[in-house]
Scaffold this active site. Structure first.
Site, short mmCIF file in Angstrom:
data_model
loop_
_atom_site.label_atom_id
_atom_site.label_comp_id
_atom_site.label_asym_id
_atom_site.label_seq_id
_atom_site.Cartn_x
_atom_site.Cartn_y
_atom_site.Cartn_z
N CYS A 105 37.72 36.54 42.37
CA CYS A 105 38.34 36.01 41.15
C CYS A 105 37.61 36.60 39.95
O CYS A 105 37.00 37.66 40.06
CB CYS A 105 38.33 34.48 41.12
SG CYS A 105 36.70 33.75 40.93
N ARG A 106 37.64 35.94 38.81
CA ARG A 106 36.99 36.48 37.62
C ARG A 106 35.48 36.37 37.71
O ARG A 106 34.76 37.32 37.44
CB ARG A 106 37.51 35.77 36.36
CG ARG A 106 37.00 36.38 35.06
CD ARG A 106 37.53 35.66 33.84
NE ARG A 106 36.94 34.34 33.69
CZ ARG A 106 35.77 34.10 33.10
NH1 ARG A 106 35.08 35.10 32.59
NH2 ARG A 106 35.30 32.87 33.02
#
Length: 98
Positions: free
Chosen positions: A63-64
């Protein structure tokens, strides 16, 4: 929960290891670039789309920053999948993107 750093994932890709990477970010985040070959399944869809993953394979969740992918990793582990969370997420990624 198993983890790998972004650098460890990059090194595995450079060694031409066959990796199954799942990016759980939202559409607008993925539009800014994702790891080549990664499959995009937003976190909110991971439960309903888990059947798209082969339970005999290993997966690396991205993810980020590592938080959402950590939640996805826990969820899939509970369903019996072999999953690893990429610590630091795309904020730590220094490899190529597509």
């Amino acid at each position: 929960m198993k983890t790998l750093t972004a650098n460890e994932v990059k090194n595995l890709l450079e060694q031409e290891e066959e990796l199954n990477i799942v990016d759980v970010r939202e559409d607008d985040e993925v539009a800014q670039g994702m790891i080549p070959g990664a499959k995009h399944i937003p976190l909110g869809s991971i439960e309903t789309r888990a059947n798209e993953l082969d339970s005999s394979k290993e997966y690396i969740m991205v993810c980020r920053s590592g938080g959402r992918s950590g939640r996805a990793t826990q969820l899939l582990e509970e369903k019996g999948y072999d999953v690893t969370n990429m610590e630091g997420g795309m904020m730590s990624w220094e490899g190529p993107t597509k």
